[in-house]
Design a protein around this motif. Structure first.
Motif, PDB file in Angstrom:
ATOM      1  N   LYS A   1       0.844  -1.200   0.000  1.00 57.15           N
ATOM      2  CA  LYS A   1       0.000   0.000   0.000  1.00 57.15           C
ATOM      3  C   LYS A   1       0.874   1.244   0.000  1.00 57.15           C
ATOM      4  CE  LYS A   1      -0.701  -0.096   4.995  1.00 57.15           C
ATOM      5  NZ  LYS A   1      -1.668  -0.116   6.060  1.00 57.15           N
ATOM      6  N   LYS A   2       0.319   2.295  -0.535  1.00 63.13           N
ATOM      7  CA  LYS A   2       1.048   3.543  -0.754  1.00 63.13           C
ATOM      8  C   LYS A   2       1.640   4.121   0.528  1.00 63.13           C
ATOM      9  CE  LYS A   2      -1.045   7.489  -1.441  1.00 63.13           C
ATOM     10  NZ  LYS A   2      -1.805   8.615  -1.954  1.00 63.13           N
ATOM     11  N   ASP A   3       0.927   4.032   1.644  1.00 67.89           N
ATOM     12  CA  ASP A   3       1.361   4.664   2.883  1.00 67.89           C
ATOM     13  C   ASP A   3       2.195   3.765   3.796  1.00 67.89           C
ATOM     14  OD1 ASP A   3      -0.010   6.922   2.071  1.00 67.89           O
ATOM     15  OD2 ASP A   3      -1.851   6.339   3.119  1.00 67.89           O
ATOM     16  N   ALA A   4       2.545   2.559   3.353  1.00 66.99           N
ATOM     17  CA  ALA A   4       3.266   1.613   4.207  1.00 66.99           C
ATOM     18  C   ALA A   4       4.582   2.178   4.721  1.00 66.99           C
ATOM     19  CB  ALA A   4       3.508   0.305   3.461  1.00 66.99           C
ATOM     20  N   LEU A   5       5.350   2.837   3.853  1.00 68.39           N
ATOM     21  CA  LEU A   5       6.652   3.358   4.285  1.00 68.39           C
ATOM     22  C   LEU A   5       6.485   4.535   5.237  1.00 68.39           C
ATOM     23  CD1 LEU A   5       8.723   3.066   0.986  1.00 68.39           C
ATOM     24  CD2 LEU A   5       8.436   1.415   2.854  1.00 68.39           C
ATOM     25  N   GLU A   6       5.423   5.306   5.069  1.00 67.61           N
ATOM     26  CA  GLU A   6       5.161   6.402   6.014  1.00 67.61           C
ATOM     27  C   GLU A   6       4.793   5.859   7.389  1.00 67.61           C
ATOM     28  OE1 GLU A   6       5.976   9.543   5.531  1.00 67.61           O
ATOM     29  OE2 GLU A   6       6.679   8.850   3.579  1.00 67.61           O
ATOM     30  N   GLU A   7       4.087   4.733   7.428  1.00 66.30           N
ATOM     31  CA  GLU A   7       3.771   4.090   8.707  1.00 66.30           C
ATOM     32  C   GLU A   7       5.053   3.637   9.406  1.00 66.30           C
ATOM     33  OE1 GLU A   7       0.796   0.996   8.544  1.00 66.30           O
ATOM     34  OE2 GLU A   7      -0.329   2.102   7.025  1.00 66.30           O
ATOM     35  N   LEU A   8       5.964   3.040   8.640  1.00 64.53           N
ATOM     36  CA  LEU A   8       7.238   2.613   9.223  1.00 64.53           C
ATOM     37  C   LEU A   8       8.064   3.811   9.680  1.00 64.53           C
ATOM     38  CD1 LEU A   8       8.050  -0.243   6.712  1.00 64.53           C
ATOM     39  CD2 LEU A   8       7.617  -0.511   9.181  1.00 64.53           C
ATOM     40  N   ALA A   9       8.054   4.897   8.915  1.00 60.14           N
ATOM     41  CA  ALA A   9       8.791   6.107   9.306  1.00 60.14           C
ATOM     42  C   ALA A   9       8.203   6.685  10.595  1.00 60.14           C
ATOM     43  CB  ALA A   9       8.755   7.135   8.190  1.00 60.14           C
ATOM     44  N   ALA A  10       6.888   6.651  10.743  1.00 57.48           N
ATOM     45  CA  ALA A  10       6.260   7.145  11.979  1.00 57.48           C
ATOM     46  C   ALA A  10       6.664   6.279  13.164  1.00 57.48           C
ATOM     47  CB  ALA A  10       4.740   7.171  11.819  1.00 57.48           C
ATOM     48  N   MET A  11       6.779   4.975  12.965  1.00 57.02           N
ATOM     49  CA  MET A  11       7.255   4.090  14.033  1.00 57.02           C
ATOM     50  C   MET A  11       8.690   4.449  14.403  1.00 57.02           C
ATOM     51  SD  MET A  11       5.687   0.447  12.709  1.00 57.02           S
ATOM     52  CE  MET A  11       6.536  -0.552  13.942  1.00 57.02           C
ATOM     53  N   ALA A  12       9.530   4.706  13.386  1.00 61.73           N
ATOM     54  CA  ALA A  12      10.929   5.072  13.640  1.00 61.73           C
ATOM     55  C   ALA A  12      11.018   6.383  14.408  1.00 61.73           C
ATOM     56  CB  ALA A  12      11.689   5.172  12.321  1.00 61.73           C
ATOM     57  N   ASP A  13      10.114   7.321  14.111  1.00 61.43           N
ATOM     58  CA  ASP A  13      10.114   8.624  14.787  1.00 61.43           C
ATOM     59  C   ASP A  13       9.905   8.508  16.292  1.00 61.43           C
ATOM     60  OD1 ASP A  13      10.555  10.022  12.441  1.00 61.43           O
ATOM     61  OD2 ASP A  13       8.443  10.550  12.138  1.00 61.43           O
ATOM     62  N   THR A  14       9.295   7.435  16.762  1.00 56.73           N
ATOM     63  CA  THR A  14       9.071   7.255  18.205  1.00 56.73           C
ATOM     64  C   THR A  14      10.353   6.890  18.941  1.00 56.73           C
ATOM     65  OG1 THR A  14       8.550   4.884  18.167  1.00 56.73           O
ATOM     66  CG2 THR A  14       6.719   6.434  17.764  1.00 56.73           C
ATOM     67  N   GLY A  15      11.308   6.289  18.217  1.00 59.04           N
ATOM     68  CA  GLY A  15      12.547   5.849  18.849  1.00 59.04           C
ATOM     69  C   GLY A  15      12.383   4.581  19.664  1.00 59.04           C
ATOM     70  N   GLN A  16      11.230   3.979  19.630  1.00 58.05           N
ATOM     71  CA  GLN A  16      10.967   2.792  20.437  1.00 58.05           C
ATOM     72  C   GLN A  16      11.460   1.529  19.750  1.00 58.05           C
ATOM     73  OE1 GLN A  16       6.740   2.923  21.057  1.00 58.05           O
ATOM     74  NE2 GLN A  16       6.929   4.322  22.763  1.00 58.05           N
ATOM     75  N   ALA A  17      11.697   0.507  20.563  1.00 54.88           N
ATOM     76  CA  ALA A  17      12.034  -0.815  20.055  1.00 54.88           C
ATOM     77  C   ALA A  17      10.734  -1.596  19.882  1.00 54.88           C
ATOM     78  CB  ALA A  17      12.967  -1.536  21.015  1.00 54.88           C
ATOM     79  N   TRP A  18      10.644  -2.333  18.782  1.00 54.09           N
ATOM     80  CA  TRP A  18       9.441  -3.081  18.438  1.00 54.09           C
ATOM     81  C   TRP A  18       9.791  -4.558  18.314  1.00 54.09           C
ATOM     82  CZ3 TRP A  18       5.187   0.091  18.121  1.00 54.09           C
ATOM     83  CH2 TRP A  18       5.444   1.450  17.965  1.00 54.09           C
ATOM     84  N   THR A  19       8.935  -5.426  18.815  1.00 52.39           N
ATOM     85  CA  THR A  19       9.175  -6.859  18.728  1.00 52.39           C
ATOM     86  C   THR A  19       9.065  -7.314  17.278  1.00 52.39           C
ATOM     87  OG1 THR A  19       8.289  -7.191  20.948  1.00 52.39           O
ATOM     88  CG2 THR A  19       8.436  -9.129  19.544  1.00 52.39           C
ATOM     89  N   LEU A  20      10.063  -8.070  16.827  1.00 58.54           N
ATOM     90  CA  LEU A  20      10.102  -8.596  15.473  1.00 58.54           C
ATOM     91  C   LEU A  20       9.820 -10.093  15.526  1.00 58.54           C
ATOM     92  CD1 LEU A  20      10.769  -7.878  12.478  1.00 58.54           C
ATOM     93  CD2 LEU A  20      13.114  -8.613  12.974  1.00 58.54           C
ATOM     94  N   VAL A  21       8.761 -10.519  14.824  1.00 56.76           N
ATOM     95  CA  VAL A  21       8.328 -11.914  14.829  1.00 56.76           C
ATOM     96  C   VAL A  21       8.093 -12.348  13.387  1.00 56.76           C
ATOM     97  CG1 VAL A  21       6.580 -13.544  15.676  1.00 56.76           C
ATOM     98  CG2 VAL A  21       7.144 -11.523  17.032  1.00 56.76           C
ATOM     99  N   ASP A  22       8.598 -13.543  13.021  1.00 63.80           N
ATOM    100  CA  ASP A  22       8.341 -13.999  11.659  1.00 63.80           C
ATOM    101  C   ASP A  22       7.014 -14.735  11.580  1.00 63.80           C
ATOM    102  OD1 ASP A  22       8.777 -16.701  12.376  1.00 63.80           O
ATOM    103  OD2 ASP A  22      10.806 -16.743  11.559  1.00 63.80           O
TER     104      ASP A  22
END
Length: 142
Positions: A68-89
């Motif tokens: 989707k068009k806004d997917a990278l903006e969603e990831l950039a907003a997550m990065a802007d928080t500076g928080q660590a996010w759980t990565l699960v496959d």
């Protein structure tokens, strides 16, 4: 999100054909071995534990077909928080908690009006959750 299979999730962001589909994952893990110089001998080394754990996900967006068009903006907003996010496959393997260190994108195949038909992306993640060798919960809520 539809019934498509999720490849991986970073926090609440699920990587799939509906959001952002990656076609390559690279992981680099390291271990620390600091040394001290010695006279007439090789440097003395000591194992000091795990080092960096880096993951890079790269793929393509082609809105209307893949992602989707806004997917990278969603990831950039997550990065802007500076928080660590759980990565699960998709199989349930938990890699740990990662921060987003970088997000590269390149657009190509433009239509009239400057709309890109394809966007290549690369997401760089760094593990941040080790506390004396144990994983600390780091799931962020937002």
């Amino acid at each position: 999100m539809s019934d498509t299979a999720m490849l991986m999730s970073l926090g609440m962001f699920g990587f799939s054909i509906d959001s952002a589909l990656f076609d390559q994952m690279r992981r680099r893990r390291s271990w620390r071995h600091p040394t001290n110089e010695r006279v007439n001998a090789r440097p003395a080394g000591q194992f000091a534990g795990p080092g960096d754990d880096m993951i890079e996900l790269s793929g393509i967006l082609a809105p209307g077909q893949i992602g989707k068009k806004d997917a990278l903006e969603e990831l950039a907003a997550m990065a802007d928080t500076g928080q660590a996010w759980t990565l699960v496959d998709g199989e349930g393997f938990v890699y740990g908690a990662f921060v987003i260190e970088g997000l590269d994108e390149g657009k190509r195949n433009f239509m009239a009006g400057g709309i890109a038909l394809q966007t290549d992306f690369s997401l760089q993640l760094r593990r941040m959750d080790d506390t004396e060798g144990e994983d600390a919960p780091a799931e962020a809520t937002s």
